[in-house]
Design an enzyme around this catalytic site. Structure first.
Site, PDB file in Angstrom:
ATOM      1  N   HIS A 115      19.995 -13.486  43.177  1.00  0.00           N
ATOM      2  CA  HIS A 115      19.019 -14.580  43.113  1.00  0.00           C
ATOM      3  C   HIS A 115      18.584 -14.810  41.653  1.00  0.00           C
ATOM      4  O   HIS A 115      18.608 -15.931  41.153  1.00  0.00           O
ATOM      5  CB  HIS A 115      17.820 -14.204  43.994  1.00  0.00           C
ATOM      6  CG  HIS A 115      16.722 -15.213  44.026  1.00  0.00           C
ATOM      7  ND1 HIS A 115      16.440 -15.978  45.132  1.00  0.00           N
ATOM      8  CD2 HIS A 115      15.808 -15.584  43.087  1.00  0.00           C
ATOM      9  CE1 HIS A 115      15.422 -16.771  44.875  1.00  0.00           C
ATOM     10  NE2 HIS A 115      15.012 -16.539  43.638  1.00  0.00           N
ATOM     11  N   GLU A 116      18.211 -13.732  40.981  1.00  0.00           N
ATOM     12  CA  GLU A 116      17.714 -13.866  39.600  1.00  0.00           C
ATOM     13  C   GLU A 116      18.822 -14.292  38.654  1.00  0.00           C
ATOM     14  O   GLU A 116      18.589 -15.075  37.728  1.00  0.00           O
ATOM     15  CB  GLU A 116      17.082 -12.548  39.127  1.00  0.00           C
ATOM     16  CG  GLU A 116      15.960 -12.013  40.009  1.00  0.00           C
ATOM     17  CD  GLU A 116      14.920 -13.051  40.379  1.00  0.00           C
ATOM     18  OE1 GLU A 116      14.592 -13.890  39.525  1.00  0.00           O
ATOM     19  OE2 GLU A 116      14.450 -13.031  41.537  1.00  0.00           O
ATOM     20  N   ALA A 131      10.843 -10.188  41.640  1.00  0.00           N
ATOM     21  CA  ALA A 131      11.513 -10.242  40.347  1.00  0.00           C
ATOM     22  C   ALA A 131      11.169 -11.548  39.650  1.00  0.00           C
ATOM     23  O   ALA A 131      10.624 -12.459  40.273  1.00  0.00           O
ATOM     24  CB  ALA A 131      13.029 -10.141  40.542  1.00  0.00           C
ATOM     25  N   MET A 132      11.483 -11.624  38.361  1.00  0.00           N
ATOM     26  CA  MET A 132      11.265 -12.852  37.592  1.00  0.00           C
ATOM     27  C   MET A 132      12.453 -13.060  36.676  1.00  0.00           C
ATOM     28  O   MET A 132      12.861 -12.146  35.959  1.00  0.00           O
ATOM     29  CB  MET A 132       9.937 -12.730  36.812  1.00  0.00           C
ATOM     30  CG  MET A 132       9.622 -13.938  35.940  1.00  0.00           C
ATOM     31  SD  MET A 132       9.572 -15.478  36.894  1.00  0.00           S
ATOM     32  CE  MET A 132      10.200 -16.645  35.690  1.00  0.00           C
ATOM     33  N   GLU A 133      12.959 -14.291  36.707  1.00  0.00           N
ATOM     34  CA  GLU A 133      14.280 -14.579  36.135  1.00  0.00           C
ATOM     35  C   GLU A 133      14.290 -14.855  34.638  1.00  0.00           C
ATOM     36  O   GLU A 133      15.235 -15.502  34.153  1.00  0.00           O
ATOM     37  CB  GLU A 133      14.859 -15.788  36.863  1.00  0.00           C
ATOM     38  CG  GLU A 133      14.138 -17.131  36.604  1.00  0.00           C
ATOM     39  CD  GLU A 133      13.070 -17.495  37.639  1.00  0.00           C
ATOM     40  OE1 GLU A 133      12.588 -16.580  38.338  1.00  0.00           O
ATOM     41  OE2 GLU A 133      12.734 -18.684  37.739  1.00  0.00           O
ATOM     42  N   ASN A 134      13.289 -14.399  33.866  1.00  0.00           N
ATOM     43  CA  ASN A 134      13.236 -14.676  32.421  1.00  0.00           C
ATOM     44  C   ASN A 134      14.652 -14.630  31.827  1.00  0.00           C
ATOM     45  O   ASN A 134      15.394 -13.691  32.066  1.00  0.00           O
ATOM     46  CB  ASN A 134      12.372 -13.644  31.712  1.00  0.00           C
ATOM     47  CG  ASN A 134      11.155 -13.276  32.521  1.00  0.00           C
ATOM     48  OD1 ASN A 134      10.328 -14.108  32.802  1.00  0.00           O
ATOM     49  ND2 ASN A 134      11.070 -12.023  32.959  1.00  0.00           N
ATOM     50  N   HIS A 186      19.406 -17.918  38.839  1.00  0.00           N
ATOM     51  CA  HIS A 186      18.403 -18.675  38.084  1.00  0.00           C
ATOM     52  C   HIS A 186      18.802 -18.876  36.624  1.00  0.00           C
ATOM     53  O   HIS A 186      18.300 -19.801  35.976  1.00  0.00           O
ATOM     54  CB  HIS A 186      17.064 -17.921  38.080  1.00  0.00           C
ATOM     55  CG  HIS A 186      16.184 -18.219  39.261  1.00  0.00           C
ATOM     56  ND1 HIS A 186      15.927 -19.490  39.696  1.00  0.00           N
ATOM     57  CD2 HIS A 186      15.476 -17.390  40.082  1.00  0.00           C
ATOM     58  CE1 HIS A 186      15.097 -19.429  40.736  1.00  0.00           C
ATOM     59  NE2 HIS A 186      14.815 -18.178  40.993  1.00  0.00           N
ATOM     60  N   GLU A 241      14.371 -22.684  43.191  1.00  0.00           N
ATOM     61  CA  GLU A 241      14.333 -21.631  44.219  1.00  0.00           C
ATOM     62  C   GLU A 241      15.335 -21.869  45.355  1.00  0.00           C
ATOM     63  O   GLU A 241      15.860 -20.926  45.928  1.00  0.00           O
ATOM     64  CB  GLU A 241      12.911 -21.477  44.753  1.00  0.00           C
ATOM     65  CG  GLU A 241      11.899 -20.996  43.713  1.00  0.00           C
ATOM     66  CD  GLU A 241      12.318 -19.739  42.980  1.00  0.00           C
ATOM     67  OE1 GLU A 241      13.179 -18.986  43.485  1.00  0.00           O
ATOM     68  OE2 GLU A 241      11.803 -19.518  41.857  1.00  0.00           O
TER      69      GLU A 241
END
Ligand SMILES: [Zn+2]
Length: 926
Positions: free
Chosen positions: A333-334, A298-301, A337, A356
Site C-alpha cells: 500500500h505504502e 503507516a505513512m507513505e512519505n 503511494h 487511497e
C-alpha cells in the site's frame, strides 16, 4: 507530559492571534501562489531528547511566484506549535503588527505593499517550534525503553494531511508542490533520516551537535515530507534495481526486520514495471522505519516510509501468518503511494480516493503478482468490497468526490469509502477495461501527470486513451460513465426477474433505511448461467445498464439459474425474484455447488444478509439458502457467512435465547469447515489454510463448541506449565478462549505478565492486548480499562483503543463495562484521547453493540447532562442514532427469527454433528 506541553503553549500565545467568524472557504489559501523552492533549517538540541524540553528552532526561506497581484501573503503556521520571531519579505523586514495568525484556520497572513502578478516572492521566517507530546502528529516526540531499562526519546514526523504546518510555516495544501532543501542540526550521538540522502555532514565537537544537509527533494507536497531523529539502526535489504533499501527500527528489534528487507524490492520492482515509471527516476533511496508511537498503520512519505511496529516488523518464529500478510500488504500500500499520491497527487482533499483508492487496490494487486498462492485477488472482495458495500448503504455515506474544508472534515475523509470503495471502483474499471488496457492506461496516467496534481476526470481521460479502438463497448464517454460512481454516494442494487425466458434488470440505490429512486449509475453487467461451460470466468461486461432504462435479454432454453457479477468484479448488489432465488438455492445444494465458485458464493451470502437487513428479502430466504454452507469448506464463503452471523448475534445478544439458537445452528452447519482444519495439522506455508483454521476455531469456540474450547484450553495450560508460547498462528485464539472460559483469575495475570515481558515483540503485545478483553470477569475488565488510561502501565496511548475494543467486543458483559467506564472516567479519557476522532470511534464502537433500551437510555442521559466537547457530541449523537436503528431492527425482525429457529432452523440433515465429532474424538483417543 501533556502538562509540560500545555505550559509551553501558554507562553507561546504571545503571538498575535486573531479568531474571527470562520466560514469553510477561509480554510483554503487563495489561488495565488506557485511555490517553487524552500530552504529549511531546523536546530534541535540534546534537551529536546529529555523530559526537560520540547523546543526547537527553525528558519524557512520560501520562493514562490504570484499568479495575481496582491497586498497580502497567506500560508500555514499552526498557532499551538509555531512561535514566529521574525519575518522578512523580499529582503524587507515585516513589522510584527503587519502579520497575524488565525488560531482557527492556522493561516498566517502577512500584509505588504502591492506585489505584481508574475513577480517572485522570497519569504524568510524565523521561529521557535514545539514538539508535540500529546499526539503523534506534526513533529512529535516518541519514546521506548531500551534493554537496560532506560527511556530513549526520538523526534519524528507525521504530516498528513494538515500537520506539516506544525513543524514549519508552509503553503500546506497538496497541490502547492515545491522542491525542498533541508539542513538539520542535532545531537551528534543520534542519526537522522530524511526523504532524500544527505550530501554534507559536519560535527561541532564543542557543542556536541552535528549539521547535515540533504539533497534537494523532487517537486512534492508538504504532507509527504518526513524526518526521524533517533538512535535507530538499519538493516540493508535486497536492493531494487539501483535503489538501496533499508529497514530501520530500535536496535532491540533487529531480528524482526528480515521480512521487510527481503520483500520490499520485489514489490517496488513490480510497481515500477506496472506504472512504467521506475522508482529511481524520482528517488534514489528508500528507508522504511518502524516508530514505537504511531498514529496510523503507516505513512507513505516519499523515500522515507514510516510504520507502526506491528506493520513493518515480523518475527519468523513468533509472529503469525496474519501479521506476515499485514506487513506485506501494508508495505505494498505504502509503496504504491510513491506513485499514487507522491508522484501524482490529488489536487485537494475532496478526492482522497485518488491516492487511497489506488493504494488500497495495489495493496492486494501487487503482492498477488508476487505471491499468487495467497489469493489476495479474492481476499480483496471479502475484506474490502464487502465492508465498502456495508458502509456505503448508510444514508450518511459520502461521495468519493465531495467538498471538504476544515481539518476535521479532511481527517474524517480518511474513511472506508475513500479507501475501500475507491479501490473497488478502480477494480471495477480494471475488469470492464481488461487488465492490459488498464495497465496501459495507468502508464499514460503517471506519464501525463508526474510531479503534478490531478482531479478525478484526469484518471478517466488517461485510462480511456488506452481503449480508443475498443471504446465502442462503453455506453457513453468514459468520464460520463464514471461520473455517478464518483459524485453520488451509495451504489445500486439490481433487481433481476424472469418471465418465461425474458430477463429484466432494473436498478435503484441500496440503502438500509429510506428510499432513493433518483440515483442511477452506468453498471457493467457480467453474468453466468447454469449452462455456461466457463462459469464465472469472464468479467468483461456482456451488457451495460444505463441510468435511463431497464435492460432485457433472453435466456437459453433449459437454463435453471442466472447469477450476476462474475467474481463480484463490479460494485453493486443483486436481488432476484423468488423463482430465481429458489433455483440458486437448489443449485448451491447440488454437487460442487453446480459450478458456482467460492467468490460468487461469498457474494450471494453477503448480499442475502444485507438484503434481509434492508427488508428486500426475509430472513427465512437467507437462512434457507445458506443451508449449502453445511457442505462448504471455502474460506471465502465462510468469511462472508461469519460476518453476517456476527451482525445477527450482536443485534440479538449472544447470551439471549435467540442468540443461543443461532449459535447452535451455525455451529452445526460449520462441522465440515471445522473438521477440514484440525489443530493437529498445522501448515503455515499454506496461507489460506492457516487463515481458515484460525477463523474456524475462533468461531467454533465463540459459539460454545466444547471440543474447540478443550483443545485451546489444553494448549494454554501447556503454555502456563512450560513457559513455551503456543504455535504463533494459534496464539490469539488460545489466549482469548483461555480467558473467556476460565474461572481462574491468575490466567489473566499470567498473560498480562507475558505482555509486559514482550516489549521487543510488537505483534505479540498486540495479540495479547486483543485477548485480554475476552475475560468475562467484570472486575478484571474494569482493571484492564484502567490500565489503558494510566501512565506507566505499559500500554501505549496508540493501543488504548484496542484495549477498549477488545473489552466491548470480547463478550456481551464487556459492552456494559466499557460504557460505564467511559461515563465514569470521561474527563480523563477525553484529555488523553486528544484527537476527537478516537473518542468518536470509541463511543460508536460501544453503541453499535447495544441490545437493550436501558443501554441506550444510559448513553442518552450522559450526553444530555454532561457538557461534552462539541466534536464528541456529534459522534455521540450519531452513535445514539445507530443504537436506536439497531433496536428498531431487533423489534422488526426478532419475531421472524424466533419463529424460524423455533421451527428447527436450517434445513440441515438433522443429526447433531457435534455429538458425532465428540464421539469420533472419543473413539480416536481410546
Ligand atoms: Zn494510504
Amino acid at each position: 507530559m501533556g502538562l509540560h506541553l500545555n505550559l509551553a503553549l501558554i507562553c507561546f500565545l504571545t503571538v498575535k492571534i486573531v479568531a474571527s467568524e470562520t466560514i469553510p472557504e477561509d480554510y483554503r489559501l487563495p489561488d495565488l501562489y506557485d511555490p517553487m523552492f524552500y530552504q529549511i533549517q531546523i536546530v534541535i538540541t540534546q534537551e529536546a531528547f529529555t523530559e526537560a524540553s520540547n523546543e526547537f528552532t527553525g528558519q524557512i526561506q520560501s520562493f514562490f511566484t504570484l499568479k495575481n497581484e496582491t497586498e497580502s501573503i497567506s500560508l500555514h503556521a499552526h498557532h499551538d506549535f509555531i512561535k514566529i520571531n521574525r519575518i522578512q519579505l523580499n529582503g524587507d523586514e515585516v513589522a510584527s503588527d503587519n502579520y497575524n495568525v488565525d488560531n482557527v484556520t492556522d493561516i498566517l497572513t502577512i500584509n505588504t505593499a502591492l506585489l505584481e502578478a508574475g513577480s517572485i516572492g522570497i519569504l524568510l521566517i524565523e521561529y521557535t517550534g514545539v514538539l508535540s507530546t500529546s499526539d503523534n502528529y506534526g513533529f512529535y516526540k516518541s519514546s521506548y525503553i531500551d534493554d537496560d531499562g532506560n527511556t530513549k526519546y526520538l523526534a519524528t514526523t507525521f504530516f498528513s494531511p494538515v500537520y506539516a504546518r506544525r513543524a514549519f510555516p508552509c503553503f500546506d495544501e497538496p497541490a502547492l508542490k515545491a522542491t525542498f532543501d533541508f539542513i538539520f542540526t542535532f545531537p551528534s550521538d543520534l542519526n537522522i533520516l530524511f526523504n532524500t540522502d544527505y550530501f554534507y555532514s559536519e560535527t561541532n565537537t564543542t557543542s556536541g551537535l552535528k549539521t547535515i544537509s540533504f539533497n534537494t527533494t523532487p517537486r512534492m507536497s508538504t504532507f509527504l515530507l518526513a524526518f526521524v531523529l533517533s538512535d535507530f539502526t538499519c538493516t540493508t535489504g535486497v536492493p531494487a534495481a539501483s535503489v538501496p533499501l533499508e529497514v530501520c527500527s530500535r536496535n532491540a528489534t533487529v531480528a524482526s526486520r528480515q521480512l521487510a528487507s527481503e520483500i520490499g524490492a520485489s514489490l517496488l520492482e513490480s510497481l515500477s514495471n506496472y506504472t512504467g515509471f521506475s522508482y529511481n527516476m524520482a528517488m534514489q533511496k528508500l528507508h522504511q522505519v518502524a516508530i514505537p508511537d504511531f498514529a496510523a498503520n503507516a505513512m507513505e512519505n516519499w523515500g522515507l516510509i514510516t510504520y507502526r511496529e506491528t506493520a513493518l516488523l515480523w518475527d519468523e518464529t513468533e509472529s503469525s501468518n496474519y501479521y506476515k500478510q499485514r506487513v506485506i500488504t501494508v508495505m505494498a500500500h505504502e509503496l504504491a503511494h510513491q506513485w499514487f499520491g507522491n508522484l501524482v497527487t490529488l489536487y485537494w482533499w475532496s478526492a482522497i480516493f485518488l491516492k487511497e483508492g489506488f493504494a488500497t487496490y495495489f495493496q492486494y494487486h501487487t503482492p498477488h503478482e508476487v505471491i499468487p498462492a495467497w489469493e489476495l485477488d479474492k481476499q480483496f472482495v471479502i475484506e474490502q468490497q464487502h465492508s465498502a458495500l456495508l458502509r456505503d448503504a448508510l444514508e450518511n455515506a459520502h461521495a468519493l468526490h465531495a467538498d471538504v474544508f476544515t481539518p476535521a472534515e479532511i481527517t474524517a475523509r480518511f474513511s472506508t469509502i475513500s479507501y475501500n470503495k475507491g479501490a473497488c471502483i478502480l477494480r471495477m474499471v480494471q475488469h470492464f477495461m481488461g487488465e492490459d488496457h488498464f495497465k496501459e492506461g495507468i502508464q499514460n496516467y503517471t506519464a501525463t501527470h508526474e510531479y503534478a496534481s490531478v482531479e478525478p476526470d484526469d484518471v478517466w481521460v488517461a485510462l480511456s486513451s488506452s481503449v480508443l479502438e475498443s471504446v465502442s463497448y462503453l455506453p457513453d464517454d468514459f468520464t460520463i460513465v464514471m461520473e455517478n460512481w464518483i459524485t453520488q454516494p451509495g451504489y445500486p442494487v439490481l433487481y433481476v426477474s424472469v418471465n418465461e425466458r425474458t430477463v429484466t434488470i432494473s436498478q435503484k440505490r441500496f440503502l438500509f433505511s429510506g428510499e432513493d429512486t433518483t440515483s442511477k449509475w452506468y453498471v457493467p453487467i457480467s453474468y453466468s448461467i447454469s449452462l455456461d461451460p466457463d462459469k464465472f470466468g469472464r468479467t468483461s461486461p456482456i451488457l451495460w445498464l444505463t441510468p435511463d432504462s431497464d435492460e432485457t435479454f433472453t435466456l437459453p432454453v433449459n437454463c435453471s439459474w442466472i447469477i450476476l457479477n462474475n467474481k463480484q468484479s463490479a460494485y453493486y448488489r443483486v436481488n432476484y425474484d423468488d423463482g430465481l432465488w429458489d433455483n440458486i438455492a437448489t443449485a448451491l445444494l447440488s454437487y460442487n455447488f453446480d459450478g458456482i465458485t467460492d467468490l460468487n458464493r461469498a457474494q450471494i451470502v453477503d448480499d442475502l444478509f444485507n438484503l434481509a437487513r434492508a427488508s428486500y428479502v426475509n430472513y427465512a430466504r437467507v437462512l434457507d439458502t445458506l443451508a449449502f454452507l453445511t457442505n462448504d469448506i471455502s474460506y471465502f464463503s465462510w468469511y462472508s457467512a461469519f460476518s453476517g452471523f456476527d451482525f445477527l448475534l450482536t443485534r440479538v445478544g449472544e447470551d439471549s435465547f435467540l442468540g443461543r439458537s443461532i449459535s447452535a445452528t451455525v455451529l452445526n452447519s460449520m462441522f465440515a469447515l471445522y473438521s477440514s482444519v484440525p489443530i493437529a495439522v498445522l501448515d503455515e506455508d499454506d496461507q489460506i489454510y492457516t487463515l481458515k483454521q484460525v477463523l474456524a476455531y475462533s468461531w467454533a469456540c465463540r459459539l460454545g463448541s466444547q471440543d474447540c474450547i478443550q483443545q485451546l484450553q489444553t494448549l494454554f495450560s501447556q503454555y502456563r506449565s512450560s513457559g513455551v508460547r503456543p504455535n504463533k498462528n494459534l496464539r490469539g485464539i488460545v489466549y482469548c478462549n483461555a480467558l473467556r472460559y476460565t474461572s481462574d483469575s491468575s490466567d489473566w495475570n499470567f498473560l498480562w505478565e507475558a505482555y509486559t515481558n514482550s516489549n521487543d515483540l510488537a505483534t505479540e503485545q498486540i495479540t495479547i492486548l486483543s485477548a485480554l478483553g475476552c475475560s468475562r470477569d467484570e472486575d478484571i475488565l474494569r482493571e484492564y480499562l484502567s490500565k489503558s488510561i494510566t501512565d506507566g502501565s505499559g500500554i501505549r496511548t496508540q493501543d488504548s483503543l484496542s484495549v477498549f475494543s477488545s473489552v466491548y467486543t470480547g463478550s456481551p458483559k464487556g459492552i456494559d463495562v466499557a460504557l460505564d467506564f467511559l461515563i465514569e472516567n470521561f474527563e480523563v479519557i477525553a484529555a488523553r484521547y486528544t484527537s476527537m476522532n478516537s473518542l468518536g470511534n470509541l463511543i460508536r464502537g460501544i453503541a453499535e453493540r447495544f441490545t437493550t433500551e436501558s443501554q441506550v437510555s444510559k448513553l442518552r442521559s450522559f450526553i444530555e447532562t454532561e457538557n461534552l466537547p462539541e466534536a464528541f457530541q456529534v459522534a455521540a449523537n450519531e452513535a445514539l442514532e445507530t443504537a436506536n436503528t439497531n433496536l428498531i431492527w431487533l423489534e422488526t425482525f426478532r419475531d421472524d427469527l424466533l419463529q424460524y429457529y423455533d421451527n428447527g432452523g436450517y434445513r440441515t440433515v438433522g443429526v447433531s454433528f457435534w455429538i458425532l465429532v465428540i464421539f469420533v474424538l472419543l473413539l480416536s483417543n481410546s
